[in-house]
Scaffold this motif. Structure first.
Motif, PDB file in Angstrom:
ATOM      1  N   LEU A 176       0.860  -1.178   0.000  1.00  0.00           N
ATOM      2  CA  LEU A 176       0.000   0.000   0.000  1.00  0.00           C
ATOM      3  C   LEU A 176       0.899   1.232   0.000  1.00  0.00           C
ATOM      4  O   LEU A 176       1.666   1.449   0.937  1.00  0.00           O
ATOM      5  N   ALA A 177       0.835   2.014  -1.068  1.00  0.00           N
ATOM      6  CA  ALA A 177       1.687   3.201  -1.204  1.00  0.00           C
ATOM      7  C   ALA A 177       1.289   4.271  -0.188  1.00  0.00           C
ATOM      8  O   ALA A 177       0.144   4.308   0.284  1.00  0.00           O
ATOM      9  N   ALA A 178       2.232   5.150   0.126  1.00  0.00           N
ATOM     10  CA  ALA A 178       1.988   6.210   1.111  1.00  0.00           C
ATOM     11  C   ALA A 178       0.819   7.100   0.695  1.00  0.00           C
ATOM     12  O   ALA A 178      -0.012   7.470   1.531  1.00  0.00           O
ATOM     13  N   ASP A 179       0.713   7.442  -0.589  1.00  0.00           N
ATOM     14  CA  ASP A 179      -0.383   8.305  -1.023  1.00  0.00           C
ATOM     15  C   ASP A 179      -1.723   7.580  -1.011  1.00  0.00           C
ATOM     16  O   ASP A 179      -2.765   8.181  -0.736  1.00  0.00           O
ATOM     17  N   GLU A 180      -1.720   6.267  -1.241  1.00  0.00           N
ATOM     18  CA  GLU A 180      -2.957   5.481  -1.132  1.00  0.00           C
ATOM     19  C   GLU A 180      -3.420   5.431   0.317  1.00  0.00           C
ATOM     20  O   GLU A 180      -4.614   5.578   0.611  1.00  0.00           O
ATOM     21  N   PHE A 181      -2.473   5.224   1.230  1.00  0.00           N
ATOM     22  CA  PHE A 181      -2.815   5.215   2.650  1.00  0.00           C
ATOM     23  C   PHE A 181      -3.400   6.562   3.076  1.00  0.00           C
ATOM     24  O   PHE A 181      -4.417   6.626   3.762  1.00  0.00           O
ATOM     25  N   GLU A 182      -2.768   7.649   2.652  1.00  0.00           N
ATOM     26  CA  GLU A 182      -3.230   8.982   3.026  1.00  0.00           C
ATOM     27  C   GLU A 182      -4.621   9.266   2.473  1.00  0.00           C
ATOM     28  O   GLU A 182      -5.480   9.806   3.174  1.00  0.00           O
ATOM     29  N   ALA A 183      -4.876   8.886   1.239  1.00  0.00           N
ATOM     30  CA  ALA A 183      -6.198   9.087   0.637  1.00  0.00           C
ATOM     31  C   ALA A 183      -7.267   8.326   1.415  1.00  0.00           C
ATOM     32  O   ALA A 183      -8.334   8.869   1.723  1.00  0.00           O
ATOM     33  N   MET A 184      -6.980   7.081   1.763  1.00  0.00           N
ATOM     34  CA  MET A 184      -7.936   6.283   2.519  1.00  0.00           C
ATOM     35  C   MET A 184      -8.134   6.848   3.930  1.00  0.00           C
ATOM     36  O   MET A 184      -9.245   6.866   4.451  1.00  0.00           O
ATOM     37  N   ARG A 185      -7.054   7.321   4.544  1.00  0.00           N
ATOM     38  CA  ARG A 185      -7.145   7.902   5.886  1.00  0.00           C
ATOM     39  C   ARG A 185      -8.057   9.121   5.883  1.00  0.00           C
ATOM     40  O   ARG A 185      -8.934   9.257   6.739  1.00  0.00           O
ATOM     41  N   LEU A 186      -7.882   9.990   4.899  1.00  0.00           N
ATOM     42  CA  LEU A 186      -8.688  11.211   4.840  1.00  0.00           C
ATOM     43  C   LEU A 186     -10.162  10.931   4.562  1.00  0.00           C
ATOM     44  O   LEU A 186     -11.040  11.509   5.188  1.00  0.00           O
ATOM     45  N   VAL A 187     -10.429  10.026   3.623  1.00  0.00           N
ATOM     46  CA  VAL A 187     -11.807   9.759   3.211  1.00  0.00           C
ATOM     47  C   VAL A 187     -12.519   8.801   4.183  1.00  0.00           C
ATOM     48  O   VAL A 187     -13.629   9.084   4.643  1.00  0.00           O
ATOM     49  N   ASP A 188     -11.878   7.681   4.500  1.00  0.00           N
ATOM     50  CA  ASP A 188     -12.554   6.647   5.293  1.00  0.00           C
ATOM     51  C   ASP A 188     -12.458   6.853   6.805  1.00  0.00           C
ATOM     52  O   ASP A 188     -13.373   6.506   7.530  1.00  0.00           O
ATOM     53  N   TRP A 189     -11.360   7.401   7.272  1.00  0.00           N
ATOM     54  CA  TRP A 189     -11.197   7.559   8.719  1.00  0.00           C
ATOM     55  C   TRP A 189     -11.621   8.944   9.178  1.00  0.00           C
ATOM     56  O   TRP A 189     -12.339   9.083  10.158  1.00  0.00           O
ATOM     57  N   GLN A 190     -11.178   9.982   8.457  1.00  0.00           N
ATOM     58  CA  GLN A 190     -11.560  11.333   8.855  1.00  0.00           C
ATOM     59  C   GLN A 190     -12.923  11.740   8.309  1.00  0.00           C
ATOM     60  O   GLN A 190     -13.488  12.726   8.759  1.00  0.00           O
TER      61      GLN A 190
END
Length: 100
Positions: free
Chosen positions: A34-48
């Motif tokens: 899982l690339a860093a930018d994929e993780f960040e995108a998922m964190r912002l949309v799904d977690w935040q």
């Protein structure tokens, strides 16, 4: 010749760099990265819970690019859960970093 990537703003980091099924040695597992930018995108949309346009703005990318990153990230996480693969989270951003 493709366009050069716009630097992506990455603020979050995973608590761990690897998640794997219990009781299976790492040497016996297929891995999904899982690339860093994929993780960040998922964190912002799904977690935040940000809307895609807000999350895209946070990362300094287009909404369509964000949607592509979220789709790829969700596929990889689901692949690991369904097929018992190790999820390796890349902590190193390959583009010129804007880590905050």
């Amino acid at each position: 010749m493709g366009r050069t990537k716009i630097p992506r703003k990455i603020c979050g980091r995973a608590a761990n760099s690897c998640f794997k099924p219990n009781g299976v040695p790492m040497a016996q597992l297929a891995q999904q990265i899982l690339a860093a930018d994929e993780f960040e995108a998922m964190r912002l949309v799904d977690w935040q819970g940000l809307q895609q346009q807000e999350a895209a703005s946070e990362m300094n990318i287009s909404r369509q690019t964000l949607a592509n990153l979220v789709k790829a990230a969700r596929f990889k996480v689901t692949d690991c859960l369904l097929h018992g693969k190790a999820l390796m989270i890349d902590q190193h951003h390959k583009d010129p970093p804007l880590l905050l």
